[in-house]
Design a protein around this motif. Structure first.
Motif, mmCIF file in Angstrom:
data_model
loop_
_atom_site.group_PDB
_atom_site.id
_atom_site.type_symbol
_atom_site.label_atom_id
_atom_site.label_comp_id
_atom_site.label_asym_id
_atom_site.label_seq_id
_atom_site.Cartn_x
_atom_site.Cartn_y
_atom_site.Cartn_z
ATOM 1 N N THR A 120 -18.175 -9.563 -4.520
ATOM 2 C CA THR A 120 -18.643 -8.204 -4.262
ATOM 3 C C THR A 120 -17.866 -7.694 -3.067
ATOM 4 N N VAL A 121 -17.155 -6.605 -3.260
ATOM 5 C CA VAL A 121 -16.177 -6.135 -2.290
ATOM 6 C C VAL A 121 -16.651 -4.836 -1.667
ATOM 7 N N ARG A 122 -16.524 -4.779 -0.362
ATOM 8 C CA ARG A 122 -16.782 -3.537 0.371
ATOM 9 C C ARG A 122 -15.476 -3.071 0.989
ATOM 10 N N LEU A 123 -15.123 -1.826 0.761
ATOM 11 C CA LEU A 123 -13.894 -1.253 1.302
ATOM 12 C C LEU A 123 -14.259 -0.386 2.495
ATOM 13 N N LEU A 124 -13.817 -0.804 3.660
ATOM 14 C CA LEU A 124 -14.195 -0.178 4.920
ATOM 15 C C LEU A 124 -12.952 0.390 5.592
ATOM 16 N N THR A 125 -13.098 1.527 6.255
ATOM 17 C CA THR A 125 -11.995 2.114 7.004
ATOM 18 C C THR A 125 -12.273 2.013 8.496
ATOM 19 N N ASP A 126 -11.295 2.411 9.273
ATOM 20 C CA ASP A 126 -11.448 2.342 10.727
ATOM 21 C C ASP A 126 -12.527 3.286 11.226
ATOM 22 N N ALA A 184 0.027 -0.272 3.219
ATOM 23 C CA ALA A 184 -1.308 -0.755 3.550
ATOM 24 C C ALA A 184 -2.328 -0.320 2.500
ATOM 25 N N VAL A 185 -2.241 0.926 2.027
ATOM 26 C CA VAL A 185 -3.177 1.399 1.009
ATOM 27 C C VAL A 185 -2.992 0.618 -0.286
ATOM 28 N N SER A 186 -1.744 0.406 -0.677
ATOM 29 C CA SER A 186 -1.485 -0.380 -1.881
ATOM 30 C C SER A 186 -1.968 -1.819 -1.716
ATOM 31 N N GLY A 187 -1.793 -2.383 -0.528
ATOM 32 C CA GLY A 187 -2.274 -3.740 -0.287
ATOM 33 C C GLY A 187 -3.784 -3.836 -0.362
ATOM 34 N N ALA A 188 -4.480 -2.866 0.214
ATOM 35 C CA ALA A 188 -5.946 -2.880 0.141
ATOM 36 C C ALA A 188 -6.423 -2.766 -1.301
ATOM 37 N N ALA A 189 -5.767 -1.923 -2.091
ATOM 38 C CA ALA A 189 -6.148 -1.801 -3.493
ATOM 39 C C ALA A 189 -5.887 -3.102 -4.253
ATOM 40 N N SER A 190 -4.781 -3.760 -3.948
ATOM 41 C CA SER A 190 -4.442 -5.000 -4.656
ATOM 42 C C SER A 190 -5.431 -6.108 -4.318
ATOM 43 N N VAL A 191 -5.754 -6.259 -3.045
ATOM 44 C CA VAL A 191 -6.669 -7.323 -2.639
ATOM 45 C C VAL A 191 -8.071 -7.054 -3.182
ATOM 46 N N ALA A 192 -8.535 -5.809 -3.092
ATOM 47 C CA ALA A 192 -9.875 -5.496 -3.591
ATOM 48 C C ALA A 192 -9.977 -5.755 -5.089
ATOM 49 N N SER A 193 -8.981 -5.333 -5.850
ATOM 50 C CA SER A 193 -9.019 -5.559 -7.298
ATOM 51 C C SER A 193 -8.946 -7.046 -7.625
ATOM 52 N N HIS A 194 -8.124 -7.773 -6.897
ATOM 53 C CA HIS A 194 -7.985 -9.220 -7.140
ATOM 54 C C HIS A 194 -9.292 -9.960 -6.873
ATOM 55 N N SER A 240 -13.874 -3.558 -14.138
ATOM 56 C CA SER A 240 -12.946 -2.440 -14.189
ATOM 57 C C SER A 240 -13.596 -1.135 -13.732
ATOM 58 N N GLY A 241 -14.902 -0.967 -14.015
ATOM 59 C CA GLY A 241 -15.552 0.268 -13.603
ATOM 60 C C GLY A 241 -15.614 0.425 -12.100
ATOM 61 N N ALA A 242 -16.086 -0.617 -11.406
ATOM 62 C CA ALA A 242 -16.152 -0.550 -9.940
ATOM 63 C C ALA A 242 -14.764 -0.487 -9.335
ATOM 64 N N ALA A 243 -13.822 -1.217 -9.912
ATOM 65 C CA ALA A 243 -12.452 -1.169 -9.393
ATOM 66 C C ALA A 243 -11.850 0.214 -9.595
ATOM 67 N N GLY A 244 -12.173 0.871 -10.716
ATOM 68 C CA GLY A 244 -11.665 2.209 -10.941
ATOM 69 C C GLY A 244 -12.184 3.209 -9.921
ATOM 70 N N ALA A 302 -19.384 -3.114 -3.436
ATOM 71 C CA ALA A 302 -19.225 -2.674 -4.814
ATOM 72 C C ALA A 302 -19.835 -3.692 -5.742
ATOM 73 N N SER A 303 -20.420 -3.218 -6.820
ATOM 74 C CA SER A 303 -21.036 -4.104 -7.788
ATOM 75 C C SER A 303 -19.978 -4.936 -8.478
ATOM 76 N N SER A 304 -20.290 -6.184 -8.706
ATOM 77 C CA SER A 304 -19.379 -7.084 -9.407
ATOM 78 C C SER A 304 -20.028 -7.499 -10.710
ATOM 79 N N SER A 305 -19.234 -7.503 -11.774
ATOM 80 C CA SER A 305 -19.726 -7.840 -13.089
ATOM 81 C C SER A 305 -18.638 -8.594 -13.821
ATOM 82 N N PRO A 306 -18.962 -9.180 -14.999
ATOM 83 C CA PRO A 306 -17.911 -9.853 -15.753
ATOM 84 C C PRO A 306 -16.729 -8.941 -16.070
ATOM 85 N N ASP A 307 -16.953 -7.643 -16.193
ATOM 86 C CA ASP A 307 -15.870 -6.684 -16.384
ATOM 87 C C ASP A 307 -15.888 -5.707 -15.216
#
Length: 516
Positions: A293-299, A276-286, A322-326, A315-320
């Motif tokens: 603009t992605v918000r990662l929320l927990t229970d 589940a953690v890997s899936g959340a990371a994959s979907v958010a990065s994708h 990688s910073g927010a995804a990191g 999270a802020s979204s920009s042409p690059d």
């Protein structure tokens, strides 16, 4: 960045020179004892030659200790970690460098770096004597199958004199941190309904950074770009006026991660929680790569660190991106189970945010109340996709176990509420499920209904009925002969044959029967 050698550790400054005598080797202690004994015998017997030998044996270890103690601080060490952030099961290289900044050569050196046992055995290197101004570089690899933050260090250097009389250890206080983030799978591009609900499509309809002009200008404010000055309005009103700007509109998405300890069983890289953690990371990065603009929320109802609070936790979204995804991956690297037992905090957080845009949830095992609560989380007018990891499936329960029908019932509750709900089994690849979630007519209960392309399944709450290529066998039945469910489904008519049938019984076209 390399970690330079720091000041001596606590053990080095405690006793100073006297503490260095504790580093005498067996050879050094033997020489010292023999020298003292020979000197005493020479004094008693009056033998000058024996006195010279005794003094030589006693002084040699002492001189070695003093010289080694004075020169050990002229040997520096550093560490370089590349890369500092790696996905699970990937390797990182650690490079160690030792420099002799003194004018004297060193003896044999033993280099040792302290690493957690999860990363592998403790690396040790033996280096030959170093000439004045010399340099030695060695490297080793570390790998972790479990995500987390792992400290590397401190680096320890053991020095010996050329005669082997003394061994002293110098510790460097610098640390490095290896961050092992969840594995990120590359997902195929799919079109999910409701992507731009309330905020516009982030990929296709993002406005220019300069915005679009409004009809009515406004007064000049400090910091406004002078290129935005509207000279006609300035002449009319007698003060400096600028054209207004419209903020770029971006698609919003919330990724909900269920971290309840009661919802998962097992631990380790192959556990459902790690999936589940890997899936959340994959979907958010994708989605961030696609301009969301992605918000990662927990229970627990809290957004993970690394988000702009002023934007509602997105999270802020920009042409690059990688910073927010990191930052998001760094937060997921250390996330752990929560002590909560319900999804109410997450439900309240979603309602407080307005419940707009796309919702992707990774849910553990659900009981009946939590399934009903999750069903109400679906954003109004938006799309909700749920990846459910039932305990019965991951624990290997036999097919006759009552837990399997209960898990199917939880999925049905979500699908009836308009969710695209997909069960996750061990070994299932997320890209395949992601492609299935965006396929019209998938049996997961997507926005176009099940069975629209010949896939049998129950009808959905949005009114697209079951059906498909085949023959309708009875009123209210699907093309494969199974019950289609309530009257809101576009079920095939009684006895009608062909490629699907309308709800009135007339032959229909290829695909679903129609709206209820």
């Amino acid at each position: 960045m390399p970690a330079p050698g720091g000041p001596p550790g606590d053990g080095e400054g405690r006793g100073g020179l006297w503490a260095a005598f504790g580093g005498l080797t067996t050879r050094g202690r033997s020489f010292l004892a023999a020298g003292v004994a020979a000197t005493a015998c020479a004094y008693v017997l009056g033998q000058e030659d024996l006195l010279r030998v005794g003094l030589l044996l006693a002084v040699l270890p002492v001189v070695c200790v003093v010289v080694l103690h004075l020169t050990r601080h002229r040997v520096t060490g550093s560490r370089r970690l590349a890369p500092a952030r790696v996905p699970a099961s990937a390797e990182a290289r650690v490079s160690l460098r030792v420099d002799n900044v003194s004018r004297l050569p060193t003896g044999l050196l033993m280099l040792q770096d302290r690493v957690p046992y999860v990363l592998g055995p403790r690396p040790r290197f033996v280096l030959d004597r170093m000439e004045p101004g010399g340099r030695r570089e060695v490297s080793y690899r570390v790998r972790a199958d479990l995500r987390g933050r792992y400290p590397l260090g401190p680096l320890q250097l053991r020095l010996t004199d050329p005669f082997g009389m003394c061994e002293l250890t110098r510790g460097f206080s610098a640390y490095d941190t290896l961050t092992v983030v969840p594995r990120v799978d590359r997902l195929p591009p799919v079109r999910l309904g409701g992507e731009a609900a309330g905020h516009g499509d982030g990929r296709y309809r993002v406005l220019a950074l300069a915005g679009e002009d409004d009809v009515i200008p406004r007064g000049y404010r400090h910091g406004d770009d002078l290129r935005r000055v509207h000279w006609r309005s300035t002449a009319r009103y007698g003060e400096l006026m600028v054209r207004r700007e419209e903020r770029p509109r971006r698609a919003h998405c919330t990724v909900l991660l269920d971290t309840r300890a009661v919802a998962y069983e097992g631990a380790g890289p192959g556990s459902p929680f790690e999936w589940a953690v890997s899936g959340a990371a994959s979907v958010a990065s994708h989605l961030m790569e696609r301009g969301f603009t992605v918000r990662l929320l927990t229970d627990t109802g809290s957004a993970l660190p690394g988000h702009d609070v002023s934007s509602g936790g997105y999270a802020s979204s920009s042409p690059d991106p990688s910073g927010a995804a990191g930052l998001m991956l760094d937060a997921l690297a250390v996330i752990d189970h929560s002590e909560g037992s319900g999804l109410s905090p997450a439900h309240d957080a979603l309602l407080g945010a307005g419940g707009e845009g796309l919702l992707v949830a990774f849910l553990g095992d659900l009981d009946e109340p939590q399934a009903a609560l999750a069903a109400r989380m679906r954003p109004r007018g938006g799309t909700a996709v749920a990846f459910v990891l039932p305990t019965a499936t991951w624990s290997g329960a036999p097919e006759g176990d009552p837990a399997h029908p209960e898990a199917e019932e939880r999925l049905r509750v979500l699908r009836d509420a308009g969710w695209t709900a997909l069960p996750v089994a061990p070994g299932t690849a997320l890209p395949d499920l992601w492609r299935l979630a965006g396929t019209p007519g998938s049996p997961a209960g997507g926005p176009y209904g099940a069975g629209a392309y010949g896939v049998p399944g129950a009808a959905l709450a949005d009114g697209y009925g079951a059906g498909g290529y085949g023959t309708a066998t009875a009123p209210g039945a699907a093309a494969d002969g199974t019950a289609a469910g309530p009257a809101r489904a576009g079920a095939a008519g009684g006895g009608a044959t062909g490629n699907g049938a309308t709800a009135s019984g007339a032959p229909g076209g290829n695909g679903a029967g129609g709206r209820a």
